[in-house]
Design a protein around this motif. Structure first.
Motif, PDB file in Angstrom:
ATOM      1  N   LEU A 203      10.896   4.397  -3.295  1.00  0.00           N
ATOM      2  CA  LEU A 203       9.890   5.589  -3.792  1.00  0.00           C
ATOM      3  C   LEU A 203       8.890   5.925  -2.408  1.00  0.00           C
ATOM      4  N   GLU A 204       8.919   7.210  -1.812  1.00  0.00           N
ATOM      5  CA  GLU A 204       8.216   7.506  -0.879  1.00  0.00           C
ATOM      6  C   GLU A 204       6.772   8.182  -0.994  1.00  0.00           C
ATOM      7  N   TRP A 205       5.687   7.187  -0.708  1.00  0.00           N
ATOM      8  CA  TRP A 205       4.143   8.021  -1.228  1.00  0.00           C
ATOM      9  C   TRP A 205       4.129   8.758   0.286  1.00  0.00           C
ATOM     10  N   LYS A 206       2.870   9.726   0.086  1.00  0.00           N
ATOM     11  CA  LYS A 206       2.318  10.292   1.169  1.00  0.00           C
ATOM     12  C   LYS A 206       1.217  10.542   1.544  1.00  0.00           C
TER      13      LYS A 206
ATOM     14  N   SER B  91       2.555   6.903   5.382  1.00  0.00           N
ATOM     15  CA  SER B  91       3.271   7.722   4.127  1.00  0.00           C
ATOM     16  C   SER B  91       4.010   5.904   4.031  1.00  0.00           C
ATOM     17  N   LEU B  92       4.272   5.477   2.788  1.00  0.00           N
ATOM     18  CA  LEU B  92       4.734   4.365   2.548  1.00  0.00           C
ATOM     19  C   LEU B  92       5.738   3.552   1.848  1.00  0.00           C
ATOM     20  N   LEU B  93       6.687   3.357   2.206  1.00  0.00           N
ATOM     21  CA  LEU B  93       8.002   3.563   1.554  1.00  0.00           C
ATOM     22  C   LEU B  93       7.965   1.770   0.407  1.00  0.00           C
ATOM     23  N   VAL B  94       8.158   2.515  -0.564  1.00  0.00           N
ATOM     24  CA  VAL B  94       7.986   1.617  -2.099  1.00  0.00           C
ATOM     25  C   VAL B  94       9.744   1.580  -2.673  1.00  0.00           C
ATOM     26  N   GLY B  95      10.024  -0.197  -2.491  1.00  0.00           N
ATOM     27  CA  GLY B  95      11.238  -0.181  -3.274  1.00  0.00           C
ATOM     28  C   GLY B  95      11.772  -1.710  -2.664  1.00  0.00           C
ATOM     29  N   PRO B  96      12.770  -2.437  -3.164  1.00  0.00           N
ATOM     30  CA  PRO B  96      13.415  -1.733  -4.453  1.00  0.00           C
ATOM     31  C   PRO B  96      12.128  -1.419  -5.843  1.00  0.00           C
TER      32      PRO B  96
ATOM     33  N   ASN C 116       4.313  -0.343 -12.751  1.00  0.00           N
ATOM     34  CA  ASN C 116       4.533  -0.858 -11.594  1.00  0.00           C
ATOM     35  C   ASN C 116       3.114  -0.520 -10.842  1.00  0.00           C
ATOM     36  N   LYS C 117       2.064  -1.400 -10.297  1.00  0.00           N
ATOM     37  CA  LYS C 117       1.044  -0.719  -9.603  1.00  0.00           C
ATOM     38  C   LYS C 117       0.649  -1.908  -8.183  1.00  0.00           C
ATOM     39  N   PHE C 118       0.370  -0.359  -7.139  1.00  0.00           N
ATOM     40  CA  PHE C 118      -0.129  -0.772  -5.900  1.00  0.00           C
ATOM     41  C   PHE C 118      -0.638  -0.468  -5.664  1.00  0.00           C
ATOM     42  N   ILE C 119      -1.057  -0.616  -4.164  1.00  0.00           N
ATOM     43  CA  ILE C 119      -2.585  -0.385  -3.097  1.00  0.00           C
ATOM     44  C   ILE C 119      -2.063   0.460  -2.127  1.00  0.00           C
ATOM     45  N   PHE C 120      -1.990   1.464  -1.801  1.00  0.00           N
ATOM     46  CA  PHE C 120      -2.113   2.500  -1.339  1.00  0.00           C
ATOM     47  C   PHE C 120      -3.303   2.634   0.309  1.00  0.00           C
TER      48      PHE C 120
END
Length: 279
Positions: free
Chosen positions: A38-41, A59-64, A70-74
């Motif tokens: 997944l690509e977050w921008k 931008s940030l790629l999240v995977g696999p 799921n939870k993460f900090i951007f």
């Protein structure tokens, strides 16, 4: 049905200084295993009048991506102020947090951002050149605008239809504001009047009178001819002389008709009629 669903976004450092990083805690759910990341921008809108000043902050790629929640900090860098007009730094603008899969955007979250000075004196009388060290930002995180898009994921079955499904039942319900509704009502009214006239005895009588109105006139004309022939008398020579006189009169009448057509009774030509005749 979307394979990935956004469950929540929390803006962590808010309010903050204009030059601080953006931090988001993002929670999403994945329903099946994905083949790609997944690509977050995060995009900063630098001007309300032109997209030339928009900036992709990070931008940030999240995977696999595992199946489940799921939870993460951007973290994202602040905007480059050299690419923003001085008149657009203060005031309200927008940031856009988006997520895409295989280059196809499926969710977008928009936030309003209010940039102002940290003192009432500067807000009351702002200098011509913004003092960036004293500018603070406030992301209106309580009122995000979320937009979701249907995309194709890994399987062809997940691809959205190119055209909306047919809804024959919707065609049966007429919308009062739809195009052609007035014309349809007029046609139905005329049809109802015709049907009523077809079964109305009075209307049938009137039609019969109208249809037969020509026959009495024709009969009267024939009767008048018979009376004239019956009343006519005299020798055959007299009849021949009368015929000759009538023939001469008829010739003169035809001549007058021809004169009238060539004279005053002829319609006047106009440039429009000349053009039509030329064609």
């Amino acid at each position: 049905m979307s394979v990935v669903s956004l469950l929540g976004v929390n803006v962590l450092n808010n309010p903050a200084k204009f030059g601080d990083k953006y931090q988001f805690e993002i929670t999403f759910e994945c329903l099946e295993k994905l083949q790609k990341d997944l690509e977050w921008k995060l995009t900063y809108v630098g001007s309300a009048t032109s997209d030339e000043h928009d900036q992709e902050l990070d931008s940030l790629l999240v995977g696999p991506v595992p199946v489940g929640t799921n939870k993460f900090i951007f973290d994202a860098d602040p905007p480059n102020t050299s690419r923003i007009p001085d008149a657009e730094i203060l005031g309200v603008t927008v940031i856009l947090l988006t997520c895409s899969y295989d280059g196809r955007e499926f969710v977008r979250v928009g936030y309003y951002v209010n940039n102002e000075y940290d003192s009432d004196e500067l807000n009351a009388d702002p200098p011509a050149k913004p003092i960036l060290e004293k500018v603070k930002r406030n992301v209106l995180s309580e009122k995000p605008r979320v937009t979701r898009f249907a995309i194709k994921w890994d399987s062809e079955e997940s691809a959205p239809p190119e055209f909306p499904p047919e809804q024959p039942e919707a065609d049966l319900v007429a919308d009062g504001d739809q195009y052609g509704a007035e014309e349809l009502a007029e046609e139905e009214e005329e049809l109802a009047e015709e049907e009523a006239a077809a079964v109305d005895p009075d209307a049938m009588v009137d039609d019969a009178e109208i249809v037969g109105a020509e026959d009495p006139a024709a009969e009267e004309s024939d009767a008048g001819s018979e009376d004239l022939e019956a009343e006519s008398s005299g020798s055959e020579d007299e009849l021949e002389e009368e015929d000759d006189v009538e023939g001469e009169g008829e010739g003169e009448a035809h001549g007058d008709d021809a004169m009238d057509m060539d004279g005053a009774d002829k319609p006047a030509l106009t440039p429009q009629t000349d053009a039509i005749m030329a064609h």
